[in-house]
Write an enzyme that holds these catalytic residues in place. Structure first.
Site, PDB file in Angstrom:
ATOM      1  NE  ARG A 196      -3.218   0.013   3.077  1.00 24.44           N
ATOM      2  CZ  ARG A 196      -3.366   0.197   4.387  1.00 24.44           C
ATOM      3  NH1 ARG A 196      -3.094  -0.768   5.236  1.00 24.44           N
ATOM      4  NH2 ARG A 196      -3.796   1.346   4.849  1.00 24.44           N
TER       5      ARG A 196
ATOM      6  CB  SER B 218      -4.114  -2.289   8.585  1.00 20.75           C
ATOM      7  OG  SER B 218      -2.837  -2.119   9.133  1.00 20.75           O
TER       8      SER B 218
HETATM    9  N1  URA Z   1      -1.568   2.060  11.031  1.00 17.80           N
HETATM   10  C1  URA Z   1      -1.699   0.742  10.739  1.00 17.80           C
HETATM   11  O1  URA Z   1      -1.359  -0.106  11.550  1.00 17.80           O
HETATM   12  N2  URA Z   1      -2.222   0.404   9.560  1.00 17.80           N
HETATM   13  C2  URA Z   1      -2.614   1.296   8.648  1.00 17.80           C
HETATM   14  O2  URA Z   1      -3.081   0.911   7.611  1.00 17.80           O
HETATM   15  C3  URA Z   1      -2.452   2.660   8.944  1.00 17.80           C
HETATM   16  C4  URA Z   1      -1.934   3.010  10.152  1.00 17.80           C
END
Ligand code: URA
Ligand code: CA
Length: 437
Positions: free
Chosen positions: A171, A186
């Site tokens: 990403r 996430s």
């Molecule tokens: N923090 C995370 O752990 N994941 C993300 O996608 C963005 C911030």
């Protein structure tokens, strides 16, 4: 047997359709084990970025990512294990305070924490400013400590959420970080894999936060609360202000000192308030109080009657730390020089850009520019003024604690981050913007 094809899933999401649970698991399993290539996942992530995901899809994606690696089983610990997660802020010392504070009210705190990257500090770094303290415990030692003292903090070990690690890296290079379903899944996948029964989220908003805009922060909070509750973990969120740094200090050893002051009932009002707010929700979710008001009363008492501070001492010595730092903070690492930054004109402080203060702290050596950087636990910044405070020309705005950093560049960064206005109508921003259940 009908075999699934990644191509079809990309097309389906591109056309705005919702994916089925089997399809989401096929994607996560195939990507984790290397069967599905980055180029297909890149296209898929971009389709999610534009088309979004339903609540059911988000929950399934989170569960699949949580199941992609090790999952911590906290069942040997008695009671309801409540975890707290912050989306990251500058000078956010809350974990150091909250862990012993809620433990003093009987809430079991089994915390896995990380090191800091960039301008936000990590709890493990701060704890390592305490001479002797270590976070390398076996699983048995960790669980035994929580059963005995209600609190232990360890570093992240094992292979937690490998799917998230791979996806996050991808990403990062495909302009798909900024998607609410992807961020929410996430964060929540990591919390779920670490074994918490219930989760209190502190979603920050303002100039120093990941979500600078209030509406975005609210949407993220709602997305995470929905995911948690879908997968059977009671989850709630507080949206808190990060337009200026929390508390009065930024820097590892300095934040330990600030945590000690707060546990003694003498902390800065914003930091104390945030800890009481988050702590009372944690206490209710753990079943140790009937209402947030009742919990808050108990926690405030424990800040004033020494119970929270005693629990902090027990916690430190149980992991090899020198608990004398509590009564003698001079035992913490100290920087060689203290340099004051004075106001160039009189007025009212109207802004302290938290991001830039964090970056200045990183330039002093308090934070890591890259994962491999070494950090200096002694350096940091002490703010004497916060938004809404009057200031006179020549009065100190802040003190820089430094060893051998490019001090002129740091001063310039800090001067640029603090705004002083003449009109006197600036007031402190409210700290708690909203609560999402
Ligand atoms: N923090 C995370 O752990 N994941 C993300 O996608 C963005 C911030
Ligand atoms: Ca602070």
């Amino acid at each position: 047997m009908i075999t699934m094809r990644m191509y079809d899933l990309i097309e389906k999401k591109r056309n705005g359709e919702a994916l089925l649970p089997d399809e989401i698991h096929f994607f996560i399993d195939g990507y984790t084990n290397g069967d599905i290539p980055d180029y297909q996942v890149s296209a898929f992530l971009m389709a999610i970025y534009f088309q979004g995901m339903t609540e059911a899809e988000r929950a399934e994606l989170t569960a699949a990512m949580a199941a992609s690696g090790d999952q911590i089983d906290l069942s040997p610990i008695s009671g309801i294990k409540v975890d707290k997660h912050s989306t990251g802020g500058v000078g956010d010392t809350t974990t150091l305070i909250l862990a012993p504070l809620v433990a003093s009210a009987g809430v079991p705190v089994a915390k896995m924490s990380g090191r800091g990257l960039g301008h936000t500090g990590g709890t493990i770094d701060k704890l390592e400013a305490i001479p002797g303290f270590h976070v390398e415990l076996t699983n048995d030692e960790f669980m035994n400590l929580v059963n005995k003292n209600k609190v232990s903090v360890v570093g992240q070990t094992g292979n937690l959420t490998p799917a998230d690690k791979k996806l996050y890296s991808l990403r990062d290079v495909t302009a798909t970080v900024n998607s609410i379903p992807l961020i929410a899944s996430s964060i929540m996948s990591k919390k779920i894999a670490s074994g918490a029964d219930a989760i209190v989220l502190d979603v920050k908003t303002g100039a120093g936060a990941f979500m600078k805009d209030y509406q975005d922060a609210k949407e993220l909070a709602e997305a995470m609360v929905s995911i948690g509750n879908h997968v059977g973990r009671k989850t709630m969120a507080v949206i808190s202000d990060m337009s200026q740094p929390l508390g009065r200090v930024v820097g590892n050893a300095l934040e330990v000192k600030e945590a000690i002051d707060t546990l003694r009932g003498n902390g800065p009002s914003d930091l104390t308030e945030l800890c009481l707010e988050l702590g009372s929700h944690m206490t209710v979710l753990a079943g140790m109080a009937n209402s947030a008001d009742e919990a808050r009363k108990q926690l405030s008492e424990n800040l004033n009657n020494g119970k929270a501070l005693d629990r902090f001492k027990t916690f430190l010595s149980s992991q090899g730390g020198d608990s004398q730092v509590v009564d003698n903070p001079d035992l913490l690492p100290q920087a060689a020089q203290q340099i004051e930054l004075t106001a160039k004109k009189s007025g009212t402080v109207s802004g302290i850009i938290a991001d830039d203060v964090g970056t200045a702290a990183m330039m002093l050596g308090a934070g890591r520019a890259t994962k491999e950087s070494a950090i200096d636990l002694s350096v940091g910044i002490v703010l004497h003024k916060k938004i809404g405070d009057p200031v006179k020309e020549g009065e100190p705005l802040l003190t820089i604690h430094t060893n051998d950093s490019p001090i002129d560049a740091v001063k310039e960064k800090l001067y640029a981050s603090i705004k002083v206005s003449d009109n006197g109508d600036d007031v402190a921003p409210s700290l708690i913007h909203d609560t999402i259940t």
